[in-house]
Design a protein around this motif. Sequence first.
Motif, PDB file in Angstrom:
ATOM      1  N   LEU A  18       0.843  -1.196   0.000  1.00  0.00           N
ATOM      2  CA  LEU A  18       0.000   0.000   0.000  1.00  0.00           C
ATOM      3  C   LEU A  18       0.875   1.242   0.000  1.00  0.00           C
ATOM      4  O   LEU A  18       1.897   1.281   0.682  1.00  0.00           O
ATOM      5  N   PRO A  19       0.470   2.264  -0.728  1.00  0.00           N
ATOM      6  CA  PRO A  19       1.184   3.538  -0.633  1.00  0.00           C
ATOM      7  C   PRO A  19       1.003   4.070   0.790  1.00  0.00           C
ATOM      8  O   PRO A  19       0.022   3.763   1.456  1.00  0.00           O
ATOM      9  N   SER A  20       1.980   4.840   1.250  1.00  0.00           N
ATOM     10  CA  SER A  20       1.891   5.299   2.630  1.00  0.00           C
ATOM     11  C   SER A  20       2.315   6.750   2.785  1.00  0.00           C
ATOM     12  O   SER A  20       3.023   7.302   1.950  1.00  0.00           O
ATOM     13  N   VAL A  21       1.850   7.318   3.878  1.00  0.00           N
ATOM     14  CA  VAL A  21       2.200   8.674   4.287  1.00  0.00           C
ATOM     15  C   VAL A  21       2.717   8.562   5.710  1.00  0.00           C
ATOM     16  O   VAL A  21       2.060   7.946   6.551  1.00  0.00           O
ATOM     17  N   ARG A  22       3.884   9.105   5.986  1.00  0.00           N
ATOM     18  CA  ARG A  22       4.416   9.091   7.351  1.00  0.00           C
ATOM     19  C   ARG A  22       4.212  10.479   7.955  1.00  0.00           C
ATOM     20  O   ARG A  22       4.644  11.475   7.392  1.00  0.00           O
ATOM     21  N   LEU A  23       3.551  10.499   9.107  1.00  0.00           N
ATOM     22  CA  LEU A  23       3.347  11.757   9.810  1.00  0.00           C
ATOM     23  C   LEU A  23       4.635  12.171  10.507  1.00  0.00           C
ATOM     24  O   LEU A  23       5.406  11.319  10.950  1.00  0.00           O
ATOM     25  N   GLU A  24       4.846  13.465  10.591  1.00  0.00           N
ATOM     26  CA  GLU A  24       5.998  14.006  11.306  1.00  0.00           C
ATOM     27  C   GLU A  24       5.523  14.512  12.663  1.00  0.00           C
ATOM     28  O   GLU A  24       4.368  14.932  12.798  1.00  0.00           O
ATOM     29  N   PRO A  25       6.370  14.470  13.690  1.00  0.00           N
ATOM     30  CA  PRO A  25       5.957  14.988  14.994  1.00  0.00           C
ATOM     31  C   PRO A  25       5.450  16.428  14.889  1.00  0.00           C
ATOM     32  O   PRO A  25       6.066  17.262  14.219  1.00  0.00           O
ATOM     33  N   GLY A  26       4.312  16.698  15.473  1.00  0.00           N
ATOM     34  CA  GLY A  26       3.740  18.043  15.460  1.00  0.00           C
ATOM     35  C   GLY A  26       3.029  18.428  14.178  1.00  0.00           C
ATOM     36  O   GLY A  26       2.532  19.545  14.047  1.00  0.00           O
ATOM     37  N   GLN A  27       2.955  17.540  13.225  1.00  0.00           N
ATOM     38  CA  GLN A  27       2.301  17.842  11.949  1.00  0.00           C
ATOM     39  C   GLN A  27       0.809  18.043  12.169  1.00  0.00           C
ATOM     40  O   GLN A  27       0.159  17.212  12.798  1.00  0.00           O
ATOM     41  N   THR A  28       0.257  19.148  11.676  1.00  0.00           N
ATOM     42  CA  THR A  28      -1.156  19.459  11.895  1.00  0.00           C
ATOM     43  C   THR A  28      -2.056  19.012  10.757  1.00  0.00           C
ATOM     44  O   THR A  28      -3.229  18.736  10.982  1.00  0.00           O
ATOM     45  N   HIS A  29      -1.525  18.961   9.535  1.00  0.00           N
ATOM     46  CA  HIS A  29      -2.315  18.559   8.368  1.00  0.00           C
ATOM     47  C   HIS A  29      -1.494  17.635   7.477  1.00  0.00           C
ATOM     48  O   HIS A  29      -0.269  17.709   7.450  1.00  0.00           O
ATOM     49  N   VAL A  30      -2.192  16.802   6.758  1.00  0.00           N
ATOM     50  CA  VAL A  30      -1.566  15.901   5.796  1.00  0.00           C
ATOM     51  C   VAL A  30      -1.972  16.370   4.403  1.00  0.00           C
ATOM     52  O   VAL A  30      -3.152  16.328   4.057  1.00  0.00           O
ATOM     53  N   PRO A  31      -1.020  16.863   3.594  1.00  0.00           N
ATOM     54  CA  PRO A  31      -1.360  17.260   2.225  1.00  0.00           C
ATOM     55  C   PRO A  31      -1.472  16.019   1.339  1.00  0.00           C
ATOM     56  O   PRO A  31      -0.579  15.167   1.334  1.00  0.00           O
ATOM     57  N   LEU A  32      -2.574  15.902   0.652  1.00  0.00           N
ATOM     58  CA  LEU A  32      -2.787  14.793  -0.282  1.00  0.00           C
ATOM     59  C   LEU A  32      -2.985  15.391  -1.669  1.00  0.00           C
ATOM     60  O   LEU A  32      -3.859  16.230  -1.869  1.00  0.00           O
ATOM     61  N   LEU A  33      -2.205  14.944  -2.623  1.00  0.00           N
ATOM     62  CA  LEU A  33      -2.330  15.360  -4.015  1.00  0.00           C
ATOM     63  C   LEU A  33      -2.752  14.149  -4.819  1.00  0.00           C
ATOM     64  O   LEU A  33      -2.041  13.149  -4.850  1.00  0.00           O
ATOM     65  N   VAL A  34      -3.894  14.247  -5.442  1.00  0.00           N
ATOM     66  CA  VAL A  34      -4.435  13.134  -6.217  1.00  0.00           C
ATOM     67  C   VAL A  34      -4.401  13.524  -7.688  1.00  0.00           C
ATOM     68  O   VAL A  34      -5.131  14.399  -8.128  1.00  0.00           O
ATOM     69  N   SER A  35      -3.530  12.868  -8.438  1.00  0.00           N
ATOM     70  CA  SER A  35      -3.390  13.118  -9.863  1.00  0.00           C
ATOM     71  C   SER A  35      -4.409  12.266 -10.610  1.00  0.00           C
ATOM     72  O   SER A  35      -4.468  11.056 -10.406  1.00  0.00           O
ATOM     73  N   LEU A  36      -5.206  12.918 -11.447  1.00  0.00           N
ATOM     74  CA  LEU A  36      -6.272  12.221 -12.164  1.00  0.00           C
ATOM     75  C   LEU A  36      -6.142  12.420 -13.661  1.00  0.00           C
ATOM     76  O   LEU A  36      -5.642  13.445 -14.123  1.00  0.00           O
ATOM     77  N   GLU A  37      -6.622  11.457 -14.401  1.00  0.00           N
ATOM     78  CA  GLU A  37      -6.657  11.567 -15.852  1.00  0.00           C
ATOM     79  C   GLU A  37      -7.645  12.662 -16.253  1.00  0.00           C
ATOM     80  O   GLU A  37      -8.641  12.882 -15.562  1.00  0.00           O
ATOM     81  N   PRO A  38      -7.396  13.345 -17.369  1.00  0.00           N
ATOM     82  CA  PRO A  38      -8.346  14.359 -17.835  1.00  0.00           C
ATOM     83  C   PRO A  38      -9.745  13.758 -18.001  1.00  0.00           C
ATOM     84  O   PRO A  38      -9.897  12.610 -18.418  1.00  0.00           O
ATOM     85  N   GLY A  39     -10.752  14.524 -17.627  1.00  0.00           N
ATOM     86  CA  GLY A  39     -12.134  14.100 -17.775  1.00  0.00           C
ATOM     87  C   GLY A  39     -12.720  13.376 -16.574  1.00  0.00           C
ATOM     88  O   GLY A  39     -13.922  13.148 -16.519  1.00  0.00           O
TER      89      GLY A  39
END
Length: 116
Positions: A18-39
Amino acid sequence: RSRWGPDCCSPERGATSLPSVRLEPGQTHVPLLVSLEPGVLPDSGTVEVEVRRAGGPEAWRRRAEVTALWDEPNQVAGLLVPAAVLPAGEYVLELRVVGRAGPAFSRRFRVEAPAR
């Protein structure tokens, strides 16, 4: 190709981890960028984003106009999810276009606790 954060979530077929995101100490938000095909997303309208525990309850939801999330030149939808709602574990992110049946995008991912 889809990604969240620094190339987090790529839906390549046959991938075993599974793809993963590691949180950093004190991190308040998790930025998620979702790349999608046109349309995949319409030029206008409302989308609903839901993050839920894999096989479990909803952790976070946002409803917004496509234009508030969509970065046309880069073909990515950008989200900031509060880190407090994402303790370590497996999740599913679904992006739905309001008025359309089924999700436009769905992807499992893992959140990893901060390194000690």
